[in-house]
Write an enzyme that holds these catalytic residues in place. Structure first.
Site, PDB file in Angstrom:
ATOM      1  N   CYS A 198       0.735  -1.371  -0.033  1.00 58.75           N
ATOM      2  CA  CYS A 198      -0.096   0.065   0.030  1.00 58.75           C
ATOM      3  C   CYS A 198       0.967   1.322  -0.069  1.00 58.75           C
ATOM      4  O   CYS A 198       0.569   2.180  -0.747  1.00 58.75           O
ATOM      5  CB  CYS A 198      -0.864   0.008   1.286  1.00 58.75           C
ATOM      6  SG  CYS A 198      -2.080   1.488   0.979  1.00 58.75           S
ATOM      7  N   CYS A 208      -7.531  -2.516   6.773  1.00 60.12           N
ATOM      8  CA  CYS A 208      -8.933  -1.753   6.531  1.00 60.12           C
ATOM      9  C   CYS A 208      -9.944  -2.433   5.631  1.00 60.12           C
ATOM     10  O   CYS A 208     -10.862  -2.071   5.854  1.00 60.12           O
ATOM     11  CB  CYS A 208      -8.434  -0.389   5.694  1.00 60.12           C
ATOM     12  SG  CYS A 208      -7.592  -0.556   3.899  1.00 60.12           S
TER      13      CYS A 208
END
EC number: 2.8.1.13
Length: 349
Positions: free
Chosen positions: A103, A195
């Site tokens: 990410c 997440c």
């Protein structure tokens, strides 16, 4: 100079914004959303996560209070393409993925950073605990909070446009600054879970993506079946709690995706002193053969090693056996506080 800051809605990025604004920089805040808000509706969040709807609310209030513009950026599609798809593929191959590492490379300091530069931003900042000095990535001074392990995926040429204001401070100092400044998230909990799996239910998430999780055999190192696993996604190399009674303490030593099987052994069986690394991201100018220390997990101890580049792979030989070297995880190399480079563990040699 115009600085774009990644504003998560947490205390770390809020204080980074506060510090930069007090230094007189022109600030534009960017808040990224990796999942649609409705994704969170039917999920019970077990721990604090990033990129949730409540984080967006906090980010808006932080920016408004600070008097800086905020851009909310929806990254659902690119996040699914680069992170979720990769995560699913790695687990189905019997590997242990590291989504936060990727990410940072592809989303925060990749796609989003490019958007910020297109907007006219000169420098990118965030609340991460690390330092950039003369274009080199360094550990944070607070070694307990240091996040250089996950940031080692950032491309070398991008580092010269990145600044981490929190790199020379402790977490307690950050919270104290936030409290004194009246920042409303000064006591907000830290993010812990992924997440995109806010309820921690891996099985549910995989099956929502059309991947059925199947139980399968657990074998000891001699090939004797000693139990059943609940699905390979629930295990990683070095894991001890596997639900079998083997007469001794056993650990996962291999994950065999082609057989849907786990292999277990004793502590010595899960130690390695030689492994290969792929997708190597070199962050400093150095010979192709070098000595360094290596971390194979975020919280693992650094171990001295010799590193050599052979046929587009990095071969790592440590000075002592390392516990639980897991294919798919990041191996990050250091000299003191300086990050030399990083890559993904391919296999044990």
């Amino acid at each position: 100079m115009k600085i774009g800051i990644l504003l998560s809605g947490g205390v770390d990025s809020a204080v980074a914004l506060y510090q930069l604004k007090n230094e007189g920089y022109e600030i534009v805040a960017y808040h990224m959303k990796t999942m649609k808000d409705e994704f969170f509706l039917n999920r019970q969040v077990k721990h604090k996560i990033c990129c949730s709807p409540s984080d967006t609310v906090d980010a808006k209030l932080i920016a408004k209070t600070a008097g800086v513009p905020l851009k909310v950026v929806n990254l659902h599609e690119i996040f699914k393409e680069k992170i979720i798809t990769y995560y699913l593929q790695e687990y189905t191959r019997g590997r242990t993925p590291n989504p936060c590492y990727f990410c940072n490379r592809f989303i925060k300091f990749g796609y989003l950073m490019d958007l910020m530069i297109e907007d006219g931003v000169d420098v990118i900042s965030s609340g991460h605990y690390a330092r950039v000095v003369d274009g080199k990535l360094l550990k944070a001074l607070d070694k307990e909070k240091d996040q250089s392990y996950f940031l080692a995926s950032i491309e070398k040429e991008r580092l010269k446009k990145i600044v981490f204001p929190n790199g020379d401070k402790t977490k307690d100092e950050i919270r104290d600054i936030a409290k004194k400044a009246g920042i409303h998230v000064h006591s907000k909990a830290e993010s812990q879970d992924l997440c995109f799996i806010p309820d921690g239910d891996q099985k549910r998430f995989f099956e929502e993506q059309g991947i059925k999780i199947k139980s399968g055999p657990i074998f000891d190192k001699y090939g004797k079946k000693i139990g059943e696993h609940t699905g390979l996604i629930n295990y990683t190399i070095g894991q001890r709690k596997i639900g079998v009674s083997a007469g001794e303490r056993v650990y996962v030593t291999r994950i065999c995706a082609d057989r849907n099987a786990l292999i277990v052994g004793n502590e010595k069986d899960v130690q390695s002193d030689k492994f290969s690394v792929i997708d190597f991201n070199l962050l400093v100018d150095i010979d192709k053969n070098f000595e360094a220390t290596v971390k194979v997990r975020k919280n693992s101890t650094e171990v001295p090693c010799k590193v050599s580049l052979e046929n587009h792979r990095v071969i790592v030989k440590t000075t002592m056996p390392v516990f639980a070297v897991a294919p798919g995880q990041a191996a990050v190399f250091y000299r003191g506080d300086i990050v030399i480079g990083a890559g993904i563990i391919e296999k044990i040699l």
